[in-house]
Design a protein around this motif. Structure first.
Motif, mmCIF file in Angstrom:
data_model
loop_
_atom_site.group_PDB
_atom_site.id
_atom_site.type_symbol
_atom_site.label_atom_id
_atom_site.label_comp_id
_atom_site.label_asym_id
_atom_site.label_seq_id
_atom_site.Cartn_x
_atom_site.Cartn_y
_atom_site.Cartn_z
ATOM 1 N N LEU A 1 25.867 93.954 -35.650
ATOM 2 C CA LEU A 1 24.834 94.860 -36.158
ATOM 3 C C LEU A 1 23.972 94.174 -37.211
ATOM 4 O O LEU A 1 22.740 94.263 -37.177
ATOM 5 C CB LEU A 1 25.486 96.120 -36.724
ATOM 6 C CG LEU A 1 24.565 97.154 -37.333
ATOM 7 C CD1 LEU A 1 23.674 97.761 -36.262
ATOM 8 C CD2 LEU A 1 25.366 98.222 -38.034
ATOM 9 N N MET A 2 24.612 93.454 -38.122
ATOM 10 C CA MET A 2 23.864 92.781 -39.184
ATOM 11 C C MET A 2 22.994 91.654 -38.636
ATOM 12 O O MET A 2 21.879 91.432 -39.139
ATOM 13 C CB MET A 2 24.828 92.242 -40.243
ATOM 14 C CG MET A 2 25.569 93.321 -41.002
ATOM 15 S SD MET A 2 24.498 94.532 -41.789
ATOM 16 C CE MET A 2 23.655 93.514 -42.962
ATOM 17 N N ASP A 3 23.465 90.943 -37.615
ATOM 18 C CA ASP A 3 22.652 89.886 -37.020
ATOM 19 C C ASP A 3 21.387 90.456 -36.388
ATOM 20 O O ASP A 3 20.305 89.869 -36.515
ATOM 21 C CB ASP A 3 23.453 89.111 -35.972
ATOM 22 C CG ASP A 3 24.535 88.251 -36.573
ATOM 23 O OD1 ASP A 3 24.606 88.149 -37.817
ATOM 24 O OD2 ASP A 3 25.325 87.681 -35.796
ATOM 25 N N ILE A 4 21.508 91.573 -35.727
ATOM 26 C CA ILE A 4 20.330 92.210 -35.131
ATOM 27 C C ILE A 4 19.331 92.591 -36.214
ATOM 28 O O ILE A 4 18.120 92.372 -36.072
ATOM 29 C CB ILE A 4 20.751 93.434 -34.293
ATOM 30 C CG1 ILE A 4 21.535 92.989 -33.063
ATOM 31 C CG2 ILE A 4 19.538 94.258 -33.884
ATOM 32 C CD1 ILE A 4 22.219 94.119 -32.326
ATOM 33 N N ILE A 5 19.820 93.130 -37.319
ATOM 34 C CA ILE A 5 18.939 93.486 -38.434
ATOM 35 C C ILE A 5 18.301 92.239 -39.039
ATOM 36 O O ILE A 5 17.091 92.212 -39.316
ATOM 37 C CB ILE A 5 19.721 94.286 -39.491
ATOM 38 C CG1 ILE A 5 20.109 95.651 -38.919
ATOM 39 C CG2 ILE A 5 18.919 94.449 -40.776
ATOM 40 C CD1 ILE A 5 21.078 96.430 -39.769
ATOM 41 N N HIS A 6 19.090 91.183 -39.230
ATOM 42 C CA HIS A 6 18.536 89.944 -39.781
ATOM 43 C C HIS A 6 17.461 89.365 -38.875
ATOM 44 O O HIS A 6 16.407 88.935 -39.356
ATOM 45 C CB HIS A 6 19.637 88.899 -39.977
ATOM 46 C CG HIS A 6 20.452 89.106 -41.203
ATOM 47 N ND1 HIS A 6 21.805 89.325 -41.150
ATOM 48 C CD2 HIS A 6 20.129 89.129 -42.520
ATOM 49 C CE1 HIS A 6 22.267 89.469 -42.378
ATOM 50 N NE2 HIS A 6 21.270 89.363 -43.217
#
Length: 158
Positions: free
Chosen positions: A68-73
Motif C-alpha cells: 500500500l505504501m509503495d503505491i502511495i509513494h
C-alpha cells in the motif's frame, strides 16, 4: 496441485536486491527505504526463529502494508523525466523498473509467506462476523434427556 515450497531467504534476498536498485536513482523519499528495509528486518527475524508464528505474521502484515505504501509513494513522488540527461534517464528508468517489479512480486511473496505461516502453526481464519450454517450436531444435547442432579435438590435443607 501442490504449492511449491519457497525458501524465505530467497524471498528476502530478492526483495532486498530490488529495494536497493529501486532506491538507486533517489527519486523515492527515505520513507520508502525505511519501510521496506524494516519489513526485511522482520523477515530476518522470521528466518532466525524458525518456529515463531509471530515473526512470520508480522512479516506478512508488513509486506501488505508496504504494498500500500509503495503505491502511495509511486503516485506522489514519480517525477517527470523531461529534464534528465541520457545517463540519468537510464538510471532513473532502471530504478523505477526495479521498484515496480518489487511491488509486483510482493503479492506472490505474501502468498508464499502465508503458506509458511500456516506450516508454522498459524491458523488465522478470516471471519467477517457473518453467522454460518453448520450441520454438525454433535455438540447439542437432546431436550428429552435431562441430567439428574447428583446431590439433594436443596443443599441447605437438613
Amino acid at each position: 496441485m501442490e504449492i511449491p515450497a519457497v525458501n524465505l531467504k530467497a524471498i528476502v534476498f530478492v526483495h532486498w536486491l530490488l529495494t536497493i536498485w529501486g532506491c538507486m536513482a533517489s527519486w523515492l523519499p527515505s520513507s520508502y527505504a525505511w519501510g521496506n528495509f524494516t519489513v526485511l528486518a522482520l523477515a530476518v527475524w522470521a528466518i532466525v526463529q524458525r518456529d515463531s508464528v509471530d515473526a512470520v505474521l508480522m512479516f506478512l502484515v508488513g509486506m501488505v502494508m508496504t504494498m500500500l505504501m509503495d503505491i502511495i509513494h509511486f503516485g506522489i513522488f514519480y517525477p517527470l523525466a523531461d529534464n534528465l540527461t541520457d545517463r540519468t534517464r537510464d538510471t532513473f528508468r532502471f530504478s523505477v523498473g526495479m521498484a515496480i517489479l518489487s511491488l509486483l512480486l510482493k503479492p506472490v511473496s505474501c502468498f508464499f509467506v502465508y503458506q509458511m505461516y500456516r506450516e508454522r502453526g498459524g491458523d488465522y481464519n478470516v471471519n467477517f462476523g457473518f453467522p454460518g450454517v453448520s450441520r454438525n450436531r454433535d455438540a447439542y444435547q437432546s431436550i428429552d434427556q435431562q441430567d439428574q442432579p447428583l446431590g439433594p435438590a436443596n443443599p441447605f435443607g437438613q
